[in-house]
Enzyme design. Structure first.
Site, PDB file in Angstrom:
ATOM      1  N   ASN A   3       0.840  -1.192   0.000  1.00 50.97           N
ATOM      2  CA  ASN A   3       0.000   0.000   0.000  1.00 50.97           C
ATOM      3  C   ASN A   3       0.876   1.243   0.000  1.00 50.97           C
ATOM      4  OD1 ASN A   3      -2.477   1.494   0.229  1.00 50.97           O
ATOM      5  ND2 ASN A   3      -1.995   1.836   2.382  1.00 50.97           N
ATOM      6  N   HIS A  39       0.660   5.316   1.354  1.00 48.45           N
ATOM      7  CA  HIS A  39      -0.111   6.246   2.180  1.00 48.45           C
ATOM      8  C   HIS A  39       0.467   7.643   2.022  1.00 48.45           C
ATOM      9  CE1 HIS A  39      -2.851   7.326   5.418  1.00 48.45           C
ATOM     10  NE2 HIS A  39      -1.882   8.088   5.891  1.00 48.45           N
ATOM     11  N   ASP A  62      -2.807   1.012   8.123  1.00 48.97           N
ATOM     12  CA  ASP A  62      -1.566   1.793   8.056  1.00 48.97           C
ATOM     13  C   ASP A  62      -0.536   1.413   9.111  1.00 48.97           C
ATOM     14  OD1 ASP A  62      -2.694   3.245   5.931  1.00 48.97           O
ATOM     15  OD2 ASP A  62      -3.636   4.658   7.316  1.00 48.97           O
ATOM     16  N   GLU A  82       4.446  10.152  -5.321  1.00 46.72           N
ATOM     17  CA  GLU A  82       3.810   8.867  -5.615  1.00 46.72           C
ATOM     18  C   GLU A  82       4.145   8.407  -7.029  1.00 46.72           C
ATOM     19  OE1 GLU A  82      -0.170   9.442  -2.783  1.00 46.72           O
ATOM     20  OE2 GLU A  82      -0.280   9.803  -4.944  1.00 46.72           O
TER      21      GLU A  82
END
Length: 209
Positions: free
Chosen positions: A121, A123, A164, A193
């Site tokens: 993932n 974040h 998270d 990102e």
């Protein structure tokens, strides 16, 4: 600034002669998903084989269709009931790694247990700051600005059962200026990102991280 913090026995495997299939989970527009798909489009050993969404009208599905990547839609009740249909689709497409890119549904334990250390993932903050349930997208950037933080960034991490809190793979920081708005912060974080997420995915799968 880049912080590296992971070593897994999986990373020691020789993947040079094996193609690894990625499934991208995305719920919204899918700009990160498209960036990842394009990054691996001509890769010798890694390919995006599937896009999965919780919404039939998510723009990410149009992006994946345009780029020739198959997609599947599973509504939220299918995730809440254990994700058996999702897991069956992952196995049908021979998925080796799952990558979350703006995905908001909770990942069922059955998927995490089937893909240990293979669900990644991203974040939009430097965890553990501004993480947890409800902290995503603009909510994070607004909180960063309200707290007058001097830096923020991205955290790429393995997923576990708690929001998270999975093991950190990489963090990349950027400055927050006194005059920055949440939109300014969002633009900086999105740039990080797009630059780093595909590279880190590649490095994890090929054993460089």
């Amino acid at each position: 600034m880049r912080f590296l913090a992971h070593f897994s026995p999986f990373c020691a495997l020789d993947l040079s002669n094996m193609t690894k299939n990625i499934a991208i989970f995305a719920s919204g527009s899918g700009s990160n998903a498209e960036n990842i798909i394009r990054y691996f489009m001509d890769h010798e050993t890694i390919r995006v084989a599937l896009v999965v969404s919780t919404r039939s009208n998510a723009f990410v599905l149009e992006r994946s269709e345009t780029l020739g990547v198959p997609f599947e839609v599973f509504l939220r009740d299918e995730w809440a009931s254990g994700g058996a249909n999702v897991l069956a689709a992952l196995q049908r497409y021979n998925i080796d790694f799952v990558v979350l890119a703006g995905f908001l549904a909770h990942i069922p334990d059955a998927i995490l247990h089937t893909y240990p250390d293979k669900v990644i993932n991203i974040h939009p903050s430097l965890l553990p700051k501004y993480g947890g349930k409800g902290m995503y997208g603009d909510h994070v950037h607004e909180a960063v600005v309200a707290a007058r933080e001097t830096e923020t960034g991205i955290t790429i991490h393995y997923l576990n059962e708690r929001y998270d809190e999975g093991e950190v793979i990489v963090q990349v920081a950027c400055p927050v200026l006194p005059e920055d708005t949440p939109q300014d912060v969002a633009a900086k974080v999105h740039a990080l990102e797009y630059e780093h997420y595909p590279q880190v995915i590649e490095e994890v799968i090929t054993g460089l991280l």
